[in-house]
Write a protein that holds these residues in place. Structure first.
Motif, PDB file in Angstrom:
ATOM      1  N   TYR A   8       0.840  -1.193   0.000  1.00 30.97           N
ATOM      2  CA  TYR A   8       0.000   0.000   0.000  1.00 30.97           C
ATOM      3  C   TYR A   8       0.877   1.246   0.000  1.00 30.97           C
ATOM      4  O   TYR A   8       2.042   1.212   0.422  1.00 30.97           O
ATOM      5  CB  TYR A   8      -0.904   0.044   1.239  1.00 30.97           C
ATOM      6  CG  TYR A   8      -1.928  -1.065   1.301  1.00 30.97           C
ATOM      7  CD1 TYR A   8      -2.807  -1.289   0.245  1.00 30.97           C
ATOM      8  CD2 TYR A   8      -2.026  -1.876   2.435  1.00 30.97           C
ATOM      9  CE1 TYR A   8      -3.751  -2.304   0.313  1.00 30.97           C
ATOM     10  CE2 TYR A   8      -2.968  -2.889   2.508  1.00 30.97           C
ATOM     11  CZ  TYR A   8      -3.828  -3.098   1.446  1.00 30.97           C
ATOM     12  OH  TYR A   8      -4.751  -4.100   1.514  1.00 30.97           O
ATOM     13  N   ILE A  10       0.892   4.792   1.820  1.00 28.62           N
ATOM     14  CA  ILE A  10       0.245   5.400   2.988  1.00 28.62           C
ATOM     15  C   ILE A  10       0.854   6.775   3.244  1.00 28.62           C
ATOM     16  O   ILE A  10       2.079   6.912   3.335  1.00 28.62           O
ATOM     17  CB  ILE A  10       0.417   4.502   4.227  1.00 28.62           C
ATOM     18  CG1 ILE A  10      -0.185   3.117   3.954  1.00 28.62           C
ATOM     19  CG2 ILE A  10      -0.235   5.139   5.455  1.00 28.62           C
ATOM     20  CD1 ILE A  10       0.081   2.104   5.050  1.00 28.62           C
ATOM     21  N   LEU A  27       3.500   0.360  11.286  1.00 27.28           N
ATOM     22  CA  LEU A  27       3.039  -0.028   9.947  1.00 27.28           C
ATOM     23  C   LEU A  27       3.963  -1.057   9.308  1.00 27.28           C
ATOM     24  O   LEU A  27       3.509  -2.009   8.668  1.00 27.28           O
ATOM     25  CB  LEU A  27       2.928   1.209   9.054  1.00 27.28           C
ATOM     26  CG  LEU A  27       1.808   2.206   9.396  1.00 27.28           C
ATOM     27  CD1 LEU A  27       1.934   3.466   8.558  1.00 27.28           C
ATOM     28  CD2 LEU A  27       0.430   1.569   9.174  1.00 27.28           C
ATOM     29  N   VAL A  58      -4.502   5.120   1.878  1.00 26.06           N
ATOM     30  CA  VAL A  58      -5.082   5.601   3.121  1.00 26.06           C
ATOM     31  C   VAL A  58      -4.254   6.779   3.624  1.00 26.06           C
ATOM     32  O   VAL A  58      -3.059   6.877   3.341  1.00 26.06           O
ATOM     33  CB  VAL A  58      -5.147   4.472   4.180  1.00 26.06           C
ATOM     34  CG1 VAL A  58      -3.751   4.040   4.608  1.00 26.06           C
ATOM     35  CG2 VAL A  58      -5.990   4.883   5.393  1.00 26.06           C
ATOM     36  N   LEU A  60      -3.276   8.886   7.187  1.00 24.65           N
ATOM     37  CA  LEU A  60      -3.294   8.984   8.653  1.00 24.65           C
ATOM     38  C   LEU A  60      -3.078  10.445   8.999  1.00 24.65           C
ATOM     39  O   LEU A  60      -2.046  11.025   8.678  1.00 24.65           O
ATOM     40  CB  LEU A  60      -2.205   8.103   9.262  1.00 24.65           C
ATOM     41  CG  LEU A  60      -2.234   6.617   8.855  1.00 24.65           C
ATOM     42  CD1 LEU A  60      -1.111   5.849   9.545  1.00 24.65           C
ATOM     43  CD2 LEU A  60      -3.578   5.993   9.172  1.00 24.65           C
ATOM     44  N   ILE A  88      -7.894   8.219   8.347  1.00 20.60           N
ATOM     45  CA  ILE A  88      -7.931   7.779   9.738  1.00 20.60           C
ATOM     46  C   ILE A  88      -7.314   8.881  10.593  1.00 20.60           C
ATOM     47  O   ILE A  88      -6.205   9.339  10.326  1.00 20.60           O
ATOM     48  CB  ILE A  88      -7.137   6.466   9.937  1.00 20.60           C
ATOM     49  CG1 ILE A  88      -7.737   5.344   9.087  1.00 20.60           C
ATOM     50  CG2 ILE A  88      -7.104   6.061  11.407  1.00 20.60           C
ATOM     51  CD1 ILE A  88      -6.917   4.069   9.096  1.00 20.60           C
ATOM     52  N   LEU A 121      -3.616  -0.430  15.158  1.00 24.76           N
ATOM     53  CA  LEU A 121      -3.347   0.278  13.904  1.00 24.76           C
ATOM     54  C   LEU A 121      -3.533  -0.667  12.719  1.00 24.76           C
ATOM     55  O   LEU A 121      -4.066  -0.277  11.679  1.00 24.76           O
ATOM     56  CB  LEU A 121      -1.924   0.840  13.933  1.00 24.76           C
ATOM     57  CG  LEU A 121      -1.540   1.704  12.724  1.00 24.76           C
ATOM     58  CD1 LEU A 121      -2.477   2.887  12.578  1.00 24.76           C
ATOM     59  CD2 LEU A 121      -0.097   2.177  12.832  1.00 24.76           C
ATOM     60  N   ARG A 122      -3.056  -1.905  12.883  1.00 21.54           N
ATOM     61  CA  ARG A 122      -3.193  -2.887  11.807  1.00 21.54           C
ATOM     62  C   ARG A 122      -4.660  -3.102  11.446  1.00 21.54           C
ATOM     63  O   ARG A 122      -5.045  -3.070  10.272  1.00 21.54           O
ATOM     64  CB  ARG A 122      -2.570  -4.215  12.254  1.00 21.54           C
ATOM     65  CG  ARG A 122      -2.746  -5.366  11.274  1.00 21.54           C
ATOM     66  CD  ARG A 122      -2.086  -6.616  11.838  1.00 21.54           C
ATOM     67  NE  ARG A 122      -2.164  -7.733  10.902  1.00 21.54           N
ATOM     68  CZ  ARG A 122      -3.173  -8.580  10.832  1.00 21.54           C
ATOM     69  NH1 ARG A 122      -4.210  -8.429  11.651  1.00 21.54           N
ATOM     70  NH2 ARG A 122      -3.159  -9.575   9.956  1.00 21.54           N
ATOM     71  N   SER A 124      -7.239  -1.176  12.020  1.00 16.44           N
ATOM     72  CA  SER A 124      -7.844   0.037  11.483  1.00 16.44           C
ATOM     73  C   SER A 124      -7.461   0.264  10.020  1.00 16.44           C
ATOM     74  O   SER A 124      -8.312   0.535   9.171  1.00 16.44           O
ATOM     75  CB  SER A 124      -7.440   1.247  12.326  1.00 16.44           C
ATOM     76  OG  SER A 124      -8.024   2.429  11.802  1.00 16.44           O
ATOM     77  N   VAL A 125      -6.158   0.138   9.725  1.00 13.99           N
ATOM     78  CA  VAL A 125      -5.681   0.393   8.364  1.00 13.99           C
ATOM     79  C   VAL A 125      -6.243  -0.635   7.384  1.00 13.99           C
ATOM     80  O   VAL A 125      -6.768  -0.275   6.309  1.00 13.99           O
ATOM     81  CB  VAL A 125      -4.140   0.402   8.313  1.00 13.99           C
ATOM     82  CG1 VAL A 125      -3.640   0.387   6.870  1.00 13.99           C
ATOM     83  CG2 VAL A 125      -3.602   1.626   9.036  1.00 13.99           C
ATOM     84  N   THR A 128     -10.055  -0.338   7.023  1.00 13.89           N
ATOM     85  CA  THR A 128     -10.408   0.895   6.316  1.00 13.89           C
ATOM     86  C   THR A 128     -10.175   0.766   4.818  1.00 13.89           C
ATOM     87  O   THR A 128     -11.020   1.146   4.001  1.00 13.89           O
ATOM     88  CB  THR A 128      -9.596   2.081   6.872  1.00 13.89           C
ATOM     89  OG1 THR A 128      -9.987   2.317   8.233  1.00 13.89           O
ATOM     90  CG2 THR A 128      -9.834   3.339   6.055  1.00 13.89           C
ATOM     91  N   ILE A 129      -9.017   0.231   4.443  1.00 11.23           N
ATOM     92  CA  ILE A 129      -8.700   0.093   3.016  1.00 11.23           C
ATOM     93  C   ILE A 129      -9.652  -0.892   2.341  1.00 11.23           C
ATOM     94  O   ILE A 129     -10.180  -0.621   1.253  1.00 11.23           O
ATOM     95  CB  ILE A 129      -7.237  -0.361   2.826  1.00 11.23           C
ATOM     96  CG1 ILE A 129      -6.281   0.767   3.259  1.00 11.23           C
ATOM     97  CG2 ILE A 129      -6.970  -0.749   1.377  1.00 11.23           C
ATOM     98  CD1 ILE A 129      -4.812   0.374   3.225  1.00 11.23           C
TER      99      ILE A 129
END
Length: 338
Positions: A8, A10, A27, A58, A60, A88, A121-122, A124-125, A128-129
């Motif tokens: 990804y 980011i 990340l 995404v 942040l 996010i 965080l994992r 959420s990311v 979300t993606i």
């Protein structure tokens, strides 16, 4: 697929170097092959997003930047991303009301830095993606439906199966029936039926509801705004439209075809009449003519008798001539128009 194999791009909008390094480390734990980019200010983030050199999966976003902060920052970040990249929030600001408001504005998630862990965080990311991809696919699917619906050359509409109210109509329906879009949305499907056909409509709706048929096809009479009655071949299928049980309708006006078929049937009837005339009416004078000519050839007649038989021949021939002219006239009247 394992997250370690995902790639990804980011963008982290964060001015605090320590926080950026920590987030970057988190990340890289589960997305080691991904590319991480930093924008220390919002102006720099806008520049990076506007360049289109990189398509970010995404963003942040820290809510306290040197050149921007708070709700206004969120709104402008969404605008700068073209509303196409999920955002996010990563912040130390722990107001629940503001978190809810941020989600209402359009951010995908709201995380507190003090409670941040690699696992949080994992999740959420990745969520979300993937959720964003699903929404994009859904949006594309809805757009394809909308294009097929609105650009269809045939009248189409959606109606509520409970209230029978029109929920949507396409341009072809507006042109064909003569009602405006707003007029359609203030009506029910009963309003485009001749009053005497309402009981038939109710019976069909009740039967379809009882049998739970998802697809239906039949011919109905409809009434345009100007009062014109048309015959339509109607096809319907069950859908969920904006959370409501509905039917999607495709209506094909077959009035002209019906009229054409009726004309053909009328002409076929005329042809049958002509055929009957040929086989019955013509036969009588023709039989007399044949009999008289044979009699004249075989019998020894006096001049007076001969004259009388010639008169009978003339009368039969005149009768046959009238019949033939009538057949020709009826034949000329058979003109198909469409």
């Amino acid at each position: 697929m394992q997250s370690s194999l995902l790639h990804y791009s980011i963008l982290i909008i964060e001015d605090n170097l320590g926080d950026f390094v920590l987030i970057e480390d988190y990340l890289h734990e589960f997305l080691p092959s991904s590319e991480i980019y930093q924008a220390p200010t919002f102006s720099k983030a806008k520049e990076m997003l506007a360049s289109k050199d990189i398509i970010y999966d995404v963003i942040l976003l820290d809510l306290s930047l040197p050149d921007h902060s708070g709700k206004k920052l969120i709104e402008e970040a969404i605008e700068a991303s073209g509303n196409n990249t999920p955002i996010i929030i990563l912040t130390g600001y722990s107001s629940l009301d503001f978190a809810i408001e941020s989600l209402t504005i359009g951010v995908a998630d709201y995380l507190l830095k003090d409670e941040l862990t690699p696992i949080a965080l994992r999740k959420s990311v990745l969520y979300t993606i993937e959720r964003h991809k699903i929404l994009l696919n859904l949006k594309e699917s809805e757009q394809r439906y909308a294009d097929l619906f609105h650009f269809s050359p045939q009248p189409m509409w959606v109606f509520d199966v409970e209230t029978l109210a029109f929920l949507n109509v396409n341009e072809a329906a507006i042109r064909h029936y003569g009602y405006s879009y707003d007029e359609f949305l203030s009506m029910t499907i009963k309003d485009i039926r001749p009053p005497e056909d309402i009981p038939l409509l109710q019976a069909v709706l009740t039967r379809n509801k009882t049998t739970h048929r998802s697809f239906f096809q039949a011919e109905f009479r409809h009434q345009k705004k100007n009062g014109e009655i048309i015959i339509v071949d109607l096809k319907s299928t069950f859908i969920i439209y904006r959370g409501r049980a509905a039917k999607l309708i495709l209506a094909h006006d077959i009035t002209a075809n019906k009229k054409y078929l009726e004309e053909i049937e009328h002409q076929n009837q005329k042809l049958r009449e002509i055929a009957w005339v040929q086989s019955h009416v013509v036969r009588a004078p023709l039989a007399r003519l044949l009999g008289l000519t044979q009699f004249l050839n075989e019998e020894d007649l006096s001049p007076q008798e001969y004259k009388q038989y010639l008169k009978e021949l003339h009368n039969s021939a005149s009768e046959l001539d009238i019949i033939v002219k009538d057949i020709v006239k009826k034949t000329h009247e058979l003109k198909l128009t469409k």
